[in-house]
Design a protein around this motif. Structure first.
Motif, PDB file in Angstrom:
ATOM      1  N   ALA A  25     158.114  42.087  -3.306  1.00  0.00           N
ATOM      2  CA  ALA A  25     158.630  42.557  -2.014  1.00  0.00           C
ATOM      3  C   ALA A  25     158.665  41.400  -1.026  1.00  0.00           C
ATOM      4  O   ALA A  25     157.657  40.711  -0.825  1.00  0.00           O
ATOM      5  CB  ALA A  25     157.762  43.690  -1.466  1.00  0.00           C
ATOM      6  N   ASP A  26     159.819  41.183  -0.422  1.00  0.00           N
ATOM      7  CA  ASP A  26     160.006  40.167   0.618  1.00  0.00           C
ATOM      8  C   ASP A  26     159.881  40.857   1.969  1.00  0.00           C
ATOM      9  O   ASP A  26     160.711  41.684   2.338  1.00  0.00           O
ATOM     10  CB  ASP A  26     161.383  39.507   0.457  1.00  0.00           C
ATOM     11  N   ILE A  27     158.816  40.533   2.706  1.00  0.00           N
ATOM     12  CA  ILE A  27     158.534  41.183   3.985  1.00  0.00           C
ATOM     13  C   ILE A  27     159.010  40.299   5.130  1.00  0.00           C
ATOM     14  O   ILE A  27     158.819  39.085   5.098  1.00  0.00           O
ATOM     15  CB  ILE A  27     157.015  41.449   4.125  1.00  0.00           C
ATOM     16  N   PRO A  28     159.672  40.858   6.148  1.00  0.00           N
ATOM     17  CA  PRO A  28     160.081  40.049   7.307  1.00  0.00           C
ATOM     18  C   PRO A  28     158.921  39.244   7.869  1.00  0.00           C
ATOM     19  O   PRO A  28     157.782  39.709   7.906  1.00  0.00           O
ATOM     20  CB  PRO A  28     160.565  41.099   8.305  1.00  0.00           C
ATOM     21  N   GLY A  29     159.209  38.027   8.304  1.00  0.00           N
ATOM     22  CA  GLY A  29     158.177  37.093   8.721  1.00  0.00           C
ATOM     23  C   GLY A  29     157.359  37.562   9.914  1.00  0.00           C
ATOM     24  O   GLY A  29     157.862  38.200  10.840  1.00  0.00           O
ATOM     25  N   LEU A  30     156.064  37.228   9.868  1.00  0.00           N
ATOM     26  CA  LEU A  30     155.168  37.502  10.979  1.00  0.00           C
ATOM     27  C   LEU A  30     155.128  36.289  11.904  1.00  0.00           C
ATOM     28  O   LEU A  30     155.393  35.166  11.480  1.00  0.00           O
ATOM     29  CB  LEU A  30     153.751  37.794  10.467  1.00  0.00           C
ATOM     30  N   ILE A  31     154.775  36.522  13.150  1.00  0.00           N
ATOM     31  CA  ILE A  31     154.549  35.425  14.083  1.00  0.00           C
ATOM     32  C   ILE A  31     153.222  35.677  14.779  1.00  0.00           C
ATOM     33  O   ILE A  31     152.625  36.751  14.648  1.00  0.00           O
ATOM     34  CB  ILE A  31     155.676  35.309  15.130  1.00  0.00           C
ATOM     35  N   GLU A  32     152.743  34.697  15.516  1.00  0.00           N
ATOM     36  CA  GLU A  32     151.491  34.863  16.235  1.00  0.00           C
ATOM     37  C   GLU A  32     151.642  35.975  17.264  1.00  0.00           C
ATOM     38  O   GLU A  32     152.611  36.031  18.015  1.00  0.00           O
ATOM     39  CB  GLU A  32     151.107  33.562  16.927  1.00  0.00           C
ATOM     40  N   GLY A  33     150.672  36.885  17.261  1.00  0.00           N
ATOM     41  CA  GLY A  33     150.730  38.035  18.156  1.00  0.00           C
ATOM     42  C   GLY A  33     151.436  39.231  17.556  1.00  0.00           C
ATOM     43  O   GLY A  33     151.682  40.216  18.249  1.00  0.00           O
ATOM     44  N   ALA A  34     151.756  39.167  16.254  1.00  0.00           N
ATOM     45  CA  ALA A  34     152.458  40.283  15.611  1.00  0.00           C
ATOM     46  C   ALA A  34     151.649  41.567  15.676  1.00  0.00           C
ATOM     47  O   ALA A  34     152.199  42.656  15.799  1.00  0.00           O
ATOM     48  CB  ALA A  34     152.785  39.929  14.163  1.00  0.00           C
ATOM     49  N   SER A  35     150.308  41.446  15.597  1.00  0.00           N
ATOM     50  CA  SER A  35     149.466  42.635  15.647  1.00  0.00           C
ATOM     51  C   SER A  35     149.525  43.322  17.012  1.00  0.00           C
ATOM     52  O   SER A  35     149.166  44.490  17.146  1.00  0.00           O
ATOM     53  CB  SER A  35     148.009  42.267  15.323  1.00  0.00           C
ATOM     54  N   ASP A  36     149.991  42.579  18.028  1.00  0.00           N
ATOM     55  CA  ASP A  36     150.163  43.155  19.368  1.00  0.00           C
ATOM     56  C   ASP A  36     151.615  43.530  19.652  1.00  0.00           C
ATOM     57  O   ASP A  36     151.972  43.845  20.784  1.00  0.00           O
ATOM     58  CB  ASP A  36     149.675  42.173  20.431  1.00  0.00           C
ATOM     59  N   GLY A  37     152.475  43.425  18.618  1.00  0.00           N
ATOM     60  CA  GLY A  37     153.861  43.836  18.776  1.00  0.00           C
ATOM     61  C   GLY A  37     154.845  42.707  18.963  1.00  0.00           C
ATOM     62  O   GLY A  37     156.035  42.958  19.155  1.00  0.00           O
ATOM     63  N   ALA A  38     154.398  41.451  18.902  1.00  0.00           N
ATOM     64  CA  ALA A  38     155.323  40.329  19.073  1.00  0.00           C
ATOM     65  C   ALA A  38     156.256  40.215  17.872  1.00  0.00           C
ATOM     66  O   ALA A  38     155.875  40.498  16.738  1.00  0.00           O
ATOM     67  CB  ALA A  38     154.547  39.021  19.247  1.00  0.00           C
ATOM     68  N   GLY A  39     157.498  39.791  18.135  1.00  0.00           N
ATOM     69  CA  GLY A  39     158.479  39.686  17.058  1.00  0.00           C
ATOM     70  C   GLY A  39     158.792  41.059  16.489  1.00  0.00           C
ATOM     71  O   GLY A  39     159.044  42.015  17.223  1.00  0.00           O
ATOM     72  N   LEU A  40     158.756  41.159  15.170  1.00  0.00           N
ATOM     73  CA  LEU A  40     158.933  42.451  14.512  1.00  0.00           C
ATOM     74  C   LEU A  40     157.608  43.191  14.371  1.00  0.00           C
ATOM     75  O   LEU A  40     157.545  44.252  13.759  1.00  0.00           O
ATOM     76  CB  LEU A  40     159.560  42.249  13.124  1.00  0.00           C
ATOM     77  N   GLY A  41     156.531  42.587  14.950  1.00  0.00           N
ATOM     78  CA  GLY A  41     155.228  43.225  14.859  1.00  0.00           C
ATOM     79  C   GLY A  41     154.743  43.303  13.420  1.00  0.00           C
ATOM     80  O   GLY A  41     155.130  42.515  12.567  1.00  0.00           O
ATOM     81  N   THR A  42     153.887  44.267  13.151  1.00  0.00           N
ATOM     82  CA  THR A  42     153.355  44.467  11.801  1.00  0.00           C
ATOM     83  C   THR A  42     153.951  45.715  11.166  1.00  0.00           C
ATOM     84  O   THR A  42     153.368  46.284  10.250  1.00  0.00           O
ATOM     85  CB  THR A  42     151.826  44.590  11.843  1.00  0.00           C
TER      86      THR A  42
END
Length: 351
Positions: free
Chosen positions: A212-229
Motif C-alpha cells: 500500500a502506497d500511503i500519501p506522504g506525511l509532513i511535520e504536524g500531520a497528527s495535528d491536521g497539517a497537510g493531509l493529516g493522518t
C-alpha cells in the motif's frame, strides 16, 4: 473510479406487518370463528464484505437504506409474506462505527463475513391466535413491531501486507511502480499521491504480497497539517512497514525522525510494527555519499538501511524479498548497533 474510504449512512429495518381481524363467513357454517392471519416480518439490514471492491464510492450517492414493511395478514388464515432483506456490499477491511465514530460495531476483515446491522420487526398476530373457550370471537389483533433505525459510519482500512511510509516526494509511488504492476501518478512535486494505492508484488510462485502506497506525511500531520493522518489507518493491518527516505534531500536524518514522531503520535502500537528502512534515489548519489548517509542513518535509527533506487531498480528486489520474509514469518527485523554488519537479505531458497 474515485477513492472514498469513509462515509456516513442511514439505515432502517422494516416494520412487521399487522395481524388481521377476520371471521370465517360461509353458507351453512354458522360458527365459522376467527381466521385472521399473522403479518409478515420486516426486512433486515445486513452488511457483507466481498472481494473485488476497494472503495466506498457507491455509498456517496446512496446514503439511505430502508427495508420494506412485511405484508399484512389477511383472512382465511393467510399470513403475510416477509419483506426482503437489504444486503450492503462493502470492500474487505471495512469497519462499521456508531454515529459517534468511536464505538466499533463490527470489523469486516475477511471475505464473506456478514453482519446484521438492524433487525426487522416481527409481524403482528392475527385474531386467530387469541381464540379460546373464554373468548371465542376475538375482535382484535396485534400490530407489527417497529423496525430499528440508526446512523452509522463506514470506514475502510485497506487489506495490505506491507505499507509504504515517507515524506512527500520520497519516491514511494515510483517504488510501487517499480515493484508491482500498479501505475500510480508520478511527478516531481510534493503530494502527488492524494489517495492510497495498492499494488501486488509478484516475486515468484506463491511469493506474492500486497503493498500500500500511503500519501506522504509532513511535520504536524497528527495535528491536521497537510493531509493529516487520515490515510494512516490503511497501514494498521500491515505486517511490515517500508520507510523510504529521500537520500538527495537536505536533511535525511530529520526526515526519518519526523515520520517516526508522527507515527508514534497517531498510534504507538503501529510505531512498534516491524520496519524496513531504505534510502531511496541512490542513483543520484556517489559512493562516498551513500556510505556516509547509510552510516549516519544507521546510527540514528538503530537499524541498517537498504540502498535502493525506484528509477533504476537497484536494490528494490532484494528489499522486497526481505519484506516477504517478514510477512511470511521466515525472518524478522532486528535492531543494529553501530558495529553490526548488514544482515543478508531474505531469498526464497532460505530455509
Amino acid at each position: 473510479m474515485k477513492f472514498l474510504d469513509q462515509c456516513k449512512i442511514f439505515i432502517r429495518s422494516g416494520n412487521g406487518g399487522a395481524g388481521s381481524v377476520s371471521f370465517r363467513r360461509e353458507k351453512f357454517i354458522p360458527n365459522g370463528g376467527p381466521d385472521g392471519g399473522d403479518g409478515g416480518k420486516g426486512g433486515d439490514v445486513w452488511i457483507e464484505a466481498v472481494e473485488g471492491l476497494n472503495t466506498l464510492i457507491d455509498y456517496r450517492y446512496q446514503q439511505h437504506f430502508k427495508a420494506k414493511t412485511g405484508t399484512h395478514g389477511m383472512g382465511r388464515q393467510m399470513h403475510g409474506a416477509n419483506a426482503e432483506d437489504i444486503i450492503m456490499k462493502v470492500p474487505v477491511g471495512t469497519q462499521v462505527f456508531e454515529e459517534d465514530q468511536e464505538t466499533l460495531i463490527v470489523d469486516l476483515d475477511t471475505a464473506g463475513q456478514k453482519y446484521m446491522l438492524a433487525k426487522g420487526g416481527n409481524g403482528g398476530w392475527g385474531n386467530t391466535r387469541f381464540k379460546g373457550p373464554v373468548n371465542q370471537a376475538p375482535t382484535f389483533a396485534l400490530p407489527g413491531q417497529d423496525g430499528e433505525e440508526r446512523w452509522i459510519w463506514l470506514r475502510l482500512k485497506l487489506i495490505a501486507d506491507a505499507g509504504l511510509l515517507g515524506l512527500p516526494n520520497a519516491g514511494k509511488s515510483t517504488f510501487v511502480a517499480a515493484s508491482s504492476a500498479a501505475k500510480p501518478k508520478i511527478a516531481d512535486y510534493p503530494f502527488t499521491t492524494l489517495t492510497p494505492n495498492l499494488g501486488v508484488v509478484d516475486l515468484g510462485p506463491e511469493q506474492r504480497f500486497v503493498i500500500a502506497d500511503i500519501p506522504g506525511l509532513i511535520e504536524g500531520a497528527s495535528d491536521g497539517a497537510g493531509l493529516g493522518t487520515r490515510f494512516l489507518g490503511h497501514v494498521e493491518r500491515t505486517k511490515v512497514l517500508i520507510h523510504l527516505v529521500d537520500g538527495t534531500q537536505e536533511d535525511p536524518i530529520g526526515a526519518y525522525k519526523i515520520i517516526r514522531k508522527e507515527l508514534k503520535k497517531y498510534d504507538p502500537e503501529l510505531a512498534e510494527r516491524p520496519e524496513i528502512l531504505a534510502i531511496n534515489k541512490v542513483d543520484a548519489m556517489d559512493a562516498d555519499a551513500r556510505k556516509e548517509l547509510a552510516k549516519a542513518l544507521k546510527k540514528a535509527a538503530k537499524k541498517t538501511p537498504y540502498l535502493i533506487s525506484g528509477v533504476t531498480g537497484e536494490g528494490v528486489r532484494e528489499l522486497l524479498f526481505v519484506a516477504f520474509g517478514i510477512i511470511s514469518g521466515k525472518s524478522t527485523v532486528t535492531e543494529d548497533s553501530d558495529d553490526t554488519p548488514e544482515a543478508a537479505p531474505y531469498t526464497p531458497w532460505d530455509n
